[in-house]
Design a protein around this motif. Structure first.
Motif, PDB file in Angstrom:
ATOM      1  N   GLN A  23       0.825  -1.211   0.000  1.00  0.00           N
ATOM      2  CA  GLN A  23       0.000   0.000   0.000  1.00  0.00           C
ATOM      3  C   GLN A  23       0.863   1.266   0.000  1.00  0.00           C
ATOM      4  O   GLN A  23       1.880   1.342   0.691  1.00  0.00           O
ATOM      5  N   THR A  24       0.432   2.241  -0.754  1.00  0.00           N
ATOM      6  CA  THR A  24       1.138   3.524  -0.819  1.00  0.00           C
ATOM      7  C   THR A  24       0.814   4.402   0.386  1.00  0.00           C
ATOM      8  O   THR A  24       1.431   5.449   0.565  1.00  0.00           O
ATOM      9  N   ASP A  58      -3.058   1.345  -4.218  1.00  0.00           N
ATOM     10  CA  ASP A  58      -3.431   2.661  -3.711  1.00  0.00           C
ATOM     11  C   ASP A  58      -4.812   2.668  -3.065  1.00  0.00           C
ATOM     12  O   ASP A  58      -5.422   3.727  -2.902  1.00  0.00           O
ATOM     13  N   ALA A  62      -4.958   4.662   0.138  1.00  0.00           N
ATOM     14  CA  ALA A  62      -4.749   6.078  -0.192  1.00  0.00           C
ATOM     15  C   ALA A  62      -6.030   6.686  -0.762  1.00  0.00           C
ATOM     16  O   ALA A  62      -6.409   7.815  -0.412  1.00  0.00           O
TER      17      ALA A  62
END
Length: 342
Positions: free
Chosen positions: A30-31, A100, A103
């Protein structure tokens, strides 16, 4: 130090050694990094529990709960009870999040602080959009004056997956006792989603596939078992109860949505190819439940033609006609999908 993470990612784990690395890897990729992961080992016997311990040893934001096998519902409940994040994300341990995903959800939280964030899912690892995963409304933020649109979607049998939602932990019924439903697997998403939707007041809809759902023939929905009707009836009874409290229009939609769930169960039954006596007996059981729950009525006119045909045959108790209709429309679906792949 000492502050709660924004997200708690709850992962129920049961004998998914073949997929667990991919699933956990999608979280680690995950970003967005403000999250904890709660792995609930539900009595795995294939080494998945040991894998969970290894993940936790290497990542301080991972925690593991080991319990005897109690079923998917109570595994998720154990994870929810232990969660500390402001928002909860559910990830089944054979599925994946888009890199993402957190995010994208966090952007909605920053902009609107919704109670619930809904998003699409895909059946492809490239996260290509999957039509039925979409809500029937435009992406965006929906305040209290338009919150009923989400309730209508849930009542109508659309988007009832818990894992296609992120929700504020404070609106979840974390203290509710579900122990009487130990072993329940079919429709447990809907059963847990209903009190969350009931308690919420605002939501955002991200019209993108943030979640990969792995079609798995060995999953709880991969083949028919008689217990699944008992599971489904518990969830549909709850749906009708909540819908009734929301208003007549929701109850009408919920009856149609419940019939779609019954149709889905019929398709699972027929696809499992039981012997004739079992097939007849199970169709009769499903019909008796639907009649007793008050699901048959003029509202079925709002279903699409193939579902209307199934429902009317079921209401008449014509089990042969039910099986014929299911097989005919499954054949049409396969032909359509074959044409689409050319």
């Amino acid at each position: 130090m000492g502050t709660a993470p924004r997200f708690s990612v709850i992962m129920p784990v049961y004998n998914v050694g073949a997929y667990l690395d991919e699933s956990v890897g999608s979280v680690l990729a995950q970003t967005y990094g403000d999250y904890e992961v709660i792995l609930v080992d539900d009595g795995s016997t294939d080494g998945s529990g040991e894998k969970c311990d290894a993940y936790a040893a290497g990542h301080p934001n991972f925690r593991v709960i080991h319990q005897e096998n109690r079923g998917l519902l109570l595994a998720r409940r154990a994870g929810l009870a232990a969660a500390e994040g402001d928002y909860v994300v559910t990830l089944d341990s054979d599925d994946m999040l888009r890199p993402d995903a957190l995010a994208a959800i966090s952007e909605q939280v920053d902009a609107h602080a919704p109670d619930i964030v809904a998003f699409d899912f895909s059946r492809a690892t490239d996260f290509a959009t999957f039509g039925p995963s979409r809500l029937g409304i435009a992406p965006g933020f929906y305040g209290p004056e338009r919150y009923d649109l989400l309730r209508a979607e849930v009542c109508g049998g659309r988007h009832n997956n818990l894992w296609s939602k992120c929700y504020r932990r404070s609106i979840a019924d974390a203290d509710a006792d579900y122990s009487a439903l130990r072993g329940l697997t079919h429709a447990e998403d809907l059963l847990q989603l209903l009190p969350i939707v009931d308690a919420g007041r605002t939501f955002s809809y991200v019209g993108e596939a943030l979640y990969y759902y792995r079609p798995n023939p060995g999953s709880a929905t991969g083949s028919y078992r008689p217990r699944q009707l008992d599971d489904l009836s518990a969830a549909l009874d709850a749906l009708l109860s909540y819908a009734s409290s929301w208003g007549d229009e929701f109850l009408l939609a919920a009856r149609r949505g419940a019939l779609l769930q019954v149709s889905y169960l019929l398709h699972m039954l027929v696809a499992s190819r039981p012997d004739k006596d079992t097939l007849r007996d199970q169709v009769v059981r499903i019909r008796d439940y639907a009649a007793g729950a008050g699901l048959f009525g003029p509202w079925s006119d709002g279903l699409r033609p193939d579902k209307r045909l199934e429902v009317r045959a079921l209401e008449r108790g014509d089990w042969r006609r039910v099986v014929w209709a299911v097989r005919a429309f499954e054949a049409l679906k396969r032909a359509r999908d074959a044409r689409a792949r050319r």
